[in-house]
Motif scaffolding. Structure first.
Motif, PDB file in Angstrom:
ATOM      1  N   LEU A 149     -28.730  14.714   5.253  1.00  0.00           N
ATOM      2  CA  LEU A 149     -28.343  15.802   4.366  1.00  0.00           C
ATOM      3  C   LEU A 149     -27.000  16.390   4.786  1.00  0.00           C
ATOM      4  O   LEU A 149     -26.140  16.685   3.943  1.00  0.00           O
ATOM      5  CB  LEU A 149     -29.418  16.882   4.388  1.00  0.00           C
ATOM      6  CG  LEU A 149     -29.112  18.148   3.585  1.00  0.00           C
ATOM      7  CD1 LEU A 149     -29.095  17.852   2.099  1.00  0.00           C
ATOM      8  CD2 LEU A 149     -30.128  19.248   3.897  1.00  0.00           C
ATOM      9  N   ILE A 196     -32.255  16.257   9.829  1.00  0.00           N
ATOM     10  CA  ILE A 196     -31.539  16.545   8.586  1.00  0.00           C
ATOM     11  C   ILE A 196     -30.122  15.962   8.624  1.00  0.00           C
ATOM     12  O   ILE A 196     -29.249  16.386   7.866  1.00  0.00           O
ATOM     13  CB  ILE A 196     -31.491  18.059   8.295  1.00  0.00           C
ATOM     14  CG1 ILE A 196     -30.744  18.822   9.403  1.00  0.00           C
ATOM     15  CG2 ILE A 196     -32.899  18.616   8.114  1.00  0.00           C
ATOM     16  CD1 ILE A 196     -30.437  20.274   9.028  1.00  0.00           C
ATOM     17  N   LEU A 214     -34.496  23.185   1.933  1.00  0.00           N
ATOM     18  CA  LEU A 214     -34.470  21.875   2.578  1.00  0.00           C
ATOM     19  C   LEU A 214     -35.529  20.967   1.973  1.00  0.00           C
ATOM     20  O   LEU A 214     -36.657  21.396   1.693  1.00  0.00           O
ATOM     21  CB  LEU A 214     -34.671  22.023   4.082  1.00  0.00           C
ATOM     22  CG  LEU A 214     -33.447  22.577   4.828  1.00  0.00           C
ATOM     23  CD1 LEU A 214     -33.777  22.829   6.288  1.00  0.00           C
ATOM     24  CD2 LEU A 214     -32.274  21.618   4.718  1.00  0.00           C
ATOM     25  N   PRO A 215     -35.202  19.701   1.777  1.00  0.00           N
ATOM     26  CA  PRO A 215     -36.107  18.774   1.085  1.00  0.00           C
ATOM     27  C   PRO A 215     -37.122  18.148   2.029  1.00  0.00           C
ATOM     28  O   PRO A 215     -37.216  18.483   3.209  1.00  0.00           O
ATOM     29  CB  PRO A 215     -35.137  17.720   0.537  1.00  0.00           C
ATOM     30  CG  PRO A 215     -34.049  17.674   1.585  1.00  0.00           C
ATOM     31  CD  PRO A 215     -33.899  19.086   2.084  1.00  0.00           C
ATOM     32  N   GLY A 216     -37.854  17.172   1.480  1.00  0.00           N
ATOM     33  CA  GLY A 216     -38.819  16.421   2.275  1.00  0.00           C
ATOM     34  C   GLY A 216     -39.978  17.270   2.727  1.00  0.00           C
ATOM     35  O   GLY A 216     -40.499  18.101   1.983  1.00  0.00           O
ATOM     36  N   GLU A 217     -40.386  17.084   3.978  1.00  0.00           N
ATOM     37  CA  GLU A 217     -41.551  17.766   4.526  1.00  0.00           C
ATOM     38  C   GLU A 217     -41.210  19.052   5.274  1.00  0.00           C
ATOM     39  O   GLU A 217     -42.077  19.635   5.917  1.00  0.00           O
ATOM     40  CB  GLU A 217     -42.297  16.808   5.458  1.00  0.00           C
ATOM     41  CG  GLU A 217     -42.867  15.597   4.738  1.00  0.00           C
ATOM     42  CD  GLU A 217     -43.467  14.570   5.683  1.00  0.00           C
ATOM     43  OE1 GLU A 217     -43.962  13.547   5.188  1.00  0.00           O
ATOM     44  OE2 GLU A 217     -43.437  14.780   6.906  1.00  0.00           O
ATOM     45  N   VAL A 218     -39.951  19.498   5.185  1.00  0.00           N
ATOM     46  CA  VAL A 218     -39.568  20.707   5.915  1.00  0.00           C
ATOM     47  C   VAL A 218     -40.375  21.902   5.428  1.00  0.00           C
ATOM     48  O   VAL A 218     -40.904  22.679   6.223  1.00  0.00           O
ATOM     49  CB  VAL A 218     -38.064  20.979   5.786  1.00  0.00           C
ATOM     50  CG1 VAL A 218     -37.705  22.295   6.480  1.00  0.00           C
ATOM     51  CG2 VAL A 218     -37.255  19.829   6.368  1.00  0.00           C
ATOM     52  N   PHE A 245     -37.515  17.939  12.736  1.00  0.00           N
ATOM     53  CA  PHE A 245     -37.012  17.225  11.568  1.00  0.00           C
ATOM     54  C   PHE A 245     -35.622  16.674  11.860  1.00  0.00           C
ATOM     55  O   PHE A 245     -34.902  17.207  12.714  1.00  0.00           O
ATOM     56  CB  PHE A 245     -36.923  18.162  10.348  1.00  0.00           C
ATOM     57  CG  PHE A 245     -38.231  18.783   9.962  1.00  0.00           C
ATOM     58  CD1 PHE A 245     -39.080  18.163   9.063  1.00  0.00           C
ATOM     59  CD2 PHE A 245     -38.617  20.003  10.516  1.00  0.00           C
ATOM     60  CE1 PHE A 245     -40.286  18.734   8.709  1.00  0.00           C
ATOM     61  CE2 PHE A 245     -39.824  20.580  10.177  1.00  0.00           C
ATOM     62  CZ  PHE A 245     -40.665  19.940   9.272  1.00  0.00           C
ATOM     63  N   ASP A 296     -39.221  12.202  -0.712  1.00  0.00           N
ATOM     64  CA  ASP A 296     -37.931  11.916  -0.102  1.00  0.00           C
ATOM     65  C   ASP A 296     -37.491  13.070   0.790  1.00  0.00           C
ATOM     66  O   ASP A 296     -37.763  14.231   0.500  1.00  0.00           O
ATOM     67  CB  ASP A 296     -36.875  11.683  -1.184  1.00  0.00           C
ATOM     68  CG  ASP A 296     -37.203  10.472  -2.051  1.00  0.00           C
ATOM     69  OD1 ASP A 296     -37.808   9.529  -1.523  1.00  0.00           O
ATOM     70  OD2 ASP A 296     -36.864  10.498  -3.248  1.00  0.00           O
ATOM     71  N   GLY A 297     -36.781  12.727   1.857  1.00  0.00           N
ATOM     72  CA  GLY A 297     -36.240  13.765   2.716  1.00  0.00           C
ATOM     73  C   GLY A 297     -36.804  13.696   4.114  1.00  0.00           C
ATOM     74  O   GLY A 297     -37.562  12.782   4.469  1.00  0.00           O
ATOM     75  N   PRO A 298     -36.433  14.671   4.956  1.00  0.00           N
ATOM     76  CA  PRO A 298     -36.857  14.654   6.366  1.00  0.00           C
ATOM     77  C   PRO A 298     -38.373  14.656   6.519  1.00  0.00           C
ATOM     78  O   PRO A 298     -39.085  15.342   5.791  1.00  0.00           O
ATOM     79  CB  PRO A 298     -36.243  15.954   6.919  1.00  0.00           C
ATOM     80  CG  PRO A 298     -35.145  16.304   5.979  1.00  0.00           C
ATOM     81  CD  PRO A 298     -35.579  15.825   4.639  1.00  0.00           C
ATOM     82  N   ARG A 299     -38.850  13.867   7.469  1.00  0.00           N
ATOM     83  CA  ARG A 299     -40.275  13.796   7.767  1.00  0.00           C
ATOM     84  C   ARG A 299     -40.588  14.713   8.941  1.00  0.00           C
ATOM     85  O   ARG A 299     -39.767  14.963   9.809  1.00  0.00           O
ATOM     86  CB  ARG A 299     -40.696  12.360   8.113  1.00  0.00           C
ATOM     87  CG  ARG A 299     -40.176  11.304   7.163  1.00  0.00           C
ATOM     88  CD  ARG A 299     -40.615  11.539   5.733  1.00  0.00           C
ATOM     89  NE  ARG A 299     -41.980  11.104   5.500  1.00  0.00           N
ATOM     90  CZ  ARG A 299     -42.587  11.170   4.307  1.00  0.00           C
ATOM     91  NH1 ARG A 299     -41.952  11.686   3.275  1.00  0.00           N
ATOM     92  NH2 ARG A 299     -43.828  10.749   4.174  1.00  0.00           N
TER      93      ARG A 299
END
Length: 346
Positions: free
Chosen positions: A331, A328, A265-269, A326, A33-36
């Protein structure tokens, strides 16, 4: 998010070999989950060399960035132009190319560009250097150029005074009110990089103040990217939970005017590789991050030969630093930050 779409990047829609490799590299070990992650302008801006620190003109059509060798010992500020076909026309910035210049930052109104350089701070002076362990290295001071009426840049100006008293000053980022954020190694930084604020004072700046943020000076913090309205700050460092050598964190303004606890920061960051030099794009939630994430390798390989190795090294995903984009925005909204009016041109 219309403004974000206005500056959407011209990435490959179909999964070409490079795009597929970038997607694999971005997703390796990343939370679901989160930014790709999207590799920014592959082959044009993001190349086999080191690229960091993307900063965009007010209209989003020009990007300034740093390109250097693998060690970042020799760095130059470049520009690229956006047109209907994508990004192109890579050129050396008119004020760069002779010294170790890096970390460009365009102000919110687009009328001033800050950067870092080891060039002599005054005519006849020596280049800025750092002496450590008996060795001399190129140092770093903050400079800026102002836009002229015809759209060209004026002559570089050294920021005199307390900000540049030491030779270890990096990554300027200015808010719309003129407050200048940067990272530096100073007497109160605990021997590592910390984040500092120099408030706008008349035509200059007050003495820098270290930001009281996170776990204190025992953590290394660098590369601030301040929201133009100072509602949040993004930076690189390790607050004790970094997945790699450095991760990208965000801290939101607290009710008392201070800063909340930094959040990775979540995801792929973030990845197990180095991430640093975050910058904010012109669209709401648009974030650019420098990452060393390479193409994922599966073993056993089909079999390497010198030509295959050379081809792999010549691609962006060779372990060099590249720029990744990304979103965000979700968020930010989850923390009460909404899109603000554009900063007026001066």
């Amino acid at each position: 998010m219309p403004s974000l779409l206005r500056y959407a990047l011209p990435l490959v829609v179909c999964l070409s070999p490079l795009a597929a490799a970038a997607q694999t590299a971005a997703q390796a070990g990343a939370p679901a989950d989160g930014p790709r992650a999207e590799l920014f302008a592959p082959g044009v801006v993001s190349t086999a060399a080191n690229e960091t620190s993307a900063s965009f003109s007010a209209d989003g059509r020009t990007v300034y960035f740093m390109r250097g060798d693998y060690a970042s010992a020799d760095t130059t500020i470049l520009t690229a132009q956006r047109n209907g076909q994508g990004w192109g026309r890579v050129r050396t910035a008119p004020f760069s190319g002779r010294w170790r210049d890096s970390e460009p930052h365009l102000t919110p109104d687009g009328r001033r560009l800050y950067f870092v350089s080891n060039r002599p701070p005054a005519p006849g002076a020596a280049p800025v250097t750092v002496v450590r362990g008996g060795q001399s290295f190129p140092g770093a001071n903050l400079w800026y150029v102002d836009a002229r009426a015809d759209g060209s840049w004026g002559e570089p100006v050294h920021i005199d005074g307390e900000i540049n008293r030491l030779a270890t000053v990096y990554n300027p980022s200015q808010a719309a009110n003129g407050n200048l954020y940067f990272s530096a190694v100073r007497e109160d930084s605990g021997g590592v990089n910390q984040l500092y604020l120099a408030r706008r004072e008349g035509q200059g700046f007050a003495a820098p103040q270290r930001l009281d943020i996170g776990v204190g000076v025992k953590a290394n913090r660098m590369d601030p990217a301040i929201d133009p309205h100072e509602r949040f700050i993004v930076f690189a460092g390790n607050e004790g939970d970094s997945r790699g050598a450095a991760d990208i964190y965000i801290a939101f303004r607290a009710a008392d005017g201070g800063w909340g606890k930094p959040i990775a920061l979540p995801g792929e960051v973030n990845s197990v590789w180095l991430e640093n030099a975050p910058t904010l794009g012109r669209g709401f939630g648009e974030l650019y991050v420098t990452s060393m994430r390479p193409q994922t390798v599966e073993f056993p390989k089909r079999g390497d030969d010198p030509a295959a190795i050379a081809r792999r090294i010549a691609t962006p995903l060779n372990g060099s630093r590249n720029l990744w984009r990304f979103d965000i925005g979700a968020l930010l909204r989850a923390h009460g930050v909404e899109e603000a009016p554009a900063v007026a041109q001066r």
